[in-house]
Design an enzyme around this catalytic site. Structure first.
Site, short mmCIF file in Angstrom:
data_model
loop_
_atom_site.label_atom_id
_atom_site.label_comp_id
_atom_site.label_asym_id
_atom_site.label_seq_id
_atom_site.Cartn_x
_atom_site.Cartn_y
_atom_site.Cartn_z
N TYR A 145 0.84 -1.21 0.00
CA TYR A 145 0.00 0.00 0.00
C TYR A 145 0.88 1.26 0.00
CZ TYR A 145 -3.71 3.24 1.50
OH TYR A 145 -4.61 4.27 1.58
N THR A 210 -1.23 8.31 19.12
CA THR A 210 -2.25 9.28 18.71
C THR A 210 -2.57 9.14 17.21
OG1 THR A 210 -0.69 11.01 18.14
CG2 THR A 210 -1.46 10.95 20.42
N1 NAD Z 1 -10.36 6.51 4.35
C1 NAD Z 1 -9.19 6.98 4.68
O1 NAD Z 1 -8.96 7.30 5.86
C2 NAD Z 1 -8.10 7.15 3.65
C3 NAD Z 1 -6.85 7.64 4.08
C4 NAD Z 1 -5.86 7.81 3.13
C5 NAD Z 1 -6.08 7.54 1.80
N2 NAD Z 1 -7.29 7.06 1.42
C6 NAD Z 1 -7.46 6.75 0.00
O2 NAD Z 1 -8.72 7.16 -0.46
C7 NAD Z 1 -9.22 6.22 -1.42
C8 NAD Z 1 -10.59 5.75 -1.00
O3 NAD Z 1 -10.50 5.12 0.27
P1 NAD Z 1 -11.78 4.58 1.05
O4 NAD Z 1 -11.53 4.79 2.48
O5 NAD Z 1 -12.99 5.11 0.44
O6 NAD Z 1 -11.63 3.01 0.79
P2 NAD Z 1 -12.68 1.97 0.20
O7 NAD Z 1 -12.03 0.63 0.28
O8 NAD Z 1 -14.01 2.14 0.86
O9 NAD Z 1 -12.83 2.44 -1.30
C9 NAD Z 1 -11.97 2.04 -2.32
C10 NAD Z 1 -12.82 1.67 -3.52
O10 NAD Z 1 -11.94 1.29 -4.59
C11 NAD Z 1 -12.47 0.12 -5.20
N3 NAD Z 1 -11.38 -0.60 -5.85
C12 NAD Z 1 -10.36 -1.27 -5.27
N4 NAD Z 1 -9.55 -1.79 -6.20
C13 NAD Z 1 -10.05 -1.43 -7.40
C14 NAD Z 1 -9.68 -1.66 -8.74
N5 NAD Z 1 -8.58 -2.38 -9.05
N6 NAD Z 1 -10.46 -1.14 -9.74
C15 NAD Z 1 -11.58 -0.43 -9.46
N7 NAD Z 1 -11.98 -0.18 -8.20
C16 NAD Z 1 -11.22 -0.67 -7.18
C17 NAD Z 1 -13.12 -0.64 -4.06
O11 NAD Z 1 -14.08 -1.60 -4.48
C18 NAD Z 1 -13.74 0.49 -3.25
O12 NAD Z 1 -15.05 0.79 -3.68
C19 NAD Z 1 -8.19 5.10 -1.52
O13 NAD Z 1 -7.37 5.35 -2.63
C20 NAD Z 1 -7.40 5.25 -0.25
O14 NAD Z 1 -6.08 4.81 -0.40
C21 NAD Z 1 -8.30 6.85 2.31
#
Ligand code: NAD
Length: 311
Positions: A145, A210
């Site tokens: 990741y 934290t």
């Molecule tokens: N939620 C957080 O706190 C957080 C923090 C840092 C970064 N992010 C980034 O934000 C983005 C969204 O995160 P989230 O929390 O909504 O996670 P999530 O897992 O709910 O959403 C990710 C989505 O991407 C889809 N996905 C995964 N692999 C795929 C592929 N190969 N092709 C098409 N779709 C695919 C999944 O089905 C899912 O719907 C991610 O890129 C994540 O790295 C989130």
């Protein structure tokens, strides 16, 4: 002005909230997802909206559509999910970035990358400014990741330098809210689900580590503001809530809001778990006038209401 906007990972936690906001602003939204961690339920309310379209597609394969803007969110975000198939995780970040950047280049679209605070690894600098390069283990169980996201950032900046693409790289810190996956092992959803089920609340380590927590509405607003900046602004820019809470404080707040009788228990810390993480958000304030508005208590209340409905 009405735009045609692609949101990859659009049925996920963050993506579905972003789709809501973009549709509400009158844009035409194409939501693309392979349903690995996201569910149709997250966008069910949008399915009959004339400005919303859902497409099953894996971003590791090229996509040919006509759009003005791309928000690239596709990638499993929680360790349980991204460690389930680590090779696919790296492919999603790296091939996904190449495919979406290729699309942006072809159709001359603006493109935003949902990067992460994990690019800082276990930071020696606190809080983390964007200029900090991070301390990341390249061969550990979180590397698929962390390094995948770092490589995606590299690709974004090389497409910008080499092909003059209009890019925006946002580094997202811990975000929470309704539609989080109940079994993704993230601390906020874990604590709430455990409290609502009357199970023990598990804290890894002594609970003094934290984290900062950003409510999802604040996050979507920041992503849209970053997208609307001029072509001279590329980021990377931190987005998150700089207010820090210990895991113990979070657990106690969840217990209070759920009026749960659950007990707090301690387990050993997992490998490479950062001890502290807090964004320096001065650049977001300066570049697009953003700061988080929702307090942890208010955001948690909304999140608890959501989890009460689904479990
Ligand atoms: N939620 C957080 O706190 C957080 C923090 C840092 C970064 N992010 C980034 O934000 C983005 C969204 O995160 P989230 O929390 O909504 O996670 P999530 O897992 O709910 O959403 C990710 C989505 O991407 C889809 N996905 C995964 N692999 C795929 C592929 N190969 N092709 C098409 N779709 C695919 C999944 O089905 C899912 O719907 C991610 O890129 C994540 O790295 C989130």
């Amino acid at each position: 002005m009405k735009q045609k906007i692609l949101v990859t990972g659009g049925v996920g936690f963050l993506g579905s909230h972003l789709c809501d906001k973009l549709v509400a602003q009158g844009h035409d939204v194409l939501c693309v997802d392979n349903f690995f961690t996201g569910t149709k339920a997250n966008v069910a309310h949008l399915m009959s909206h004339p400005n919303f379209e859902l497409m099953r597609h894996d971003v590791t394969f090229p996509l040919y559509v006509e759009v003005d803007e791309i928000y690239n969110l596709a990638c499993p975000a929680s360790p349980i999910h991204y460690q389930w198939d680590p090779v696919q995780t790296t492919k999603t970040s790296v091939h996904g970035a190449i495919n979406m950047l290729g699309l942006a280049k072809r159709v001359k679209a603006k493109i935003l990358q949902a990067s992460t605070s994990e690019v800082y690894g276990d930071p020696e600098v606190h809080p983390q400014p964007e200029s900090y390069w991070g301390k990341v283990n390249p061969v550990g169980i979180r590397s698929c990741y962390d390094e995948g996201k770092r490589c995606a950032e590299t690709l974004f900046f090389d497409y910008w330098r080499q092909h003059q693409l209009e890019i925006k790289v946002v580094r997202i810190f811990n975000t929470y809210g309704p539609r989080m996956h109940p079994k993704d092992g993230r601390v906020v959803s874990n604590f709430i689900v455990q409290a609502l089920k009357g199970e023990d609340i598990t804290i890894f380590g002594d609970g003094s580590q934290t984290r900062s927590f950003c409510y999802v509405d604040d996050l979507s607003e920041a992503m849209m503001r970053a997208m609307s900046t001029g072509s001279d602004f590329t980021g990377p820019v931190n987005i998150g809530n700089p207010r820090e809470f210990t895991m113990l404080e979070l657990a106690e707040l969840v217990l209070r809001l759920t009026t749960s009788k659950s007990k707090i228990v301690h387990k050993p810390l997992p490998q490479d778990d950062p001890k502290q993480r807090k964004p320096d958000i001065r650049l977001a304030k300066e570049a697009f006038g953003w700061a988080p508005k929702v307090s942890l208590e208010d955001g948690l209340r909304e999140t608890v209401t959501y989890f009460k409905k689904i479990i």
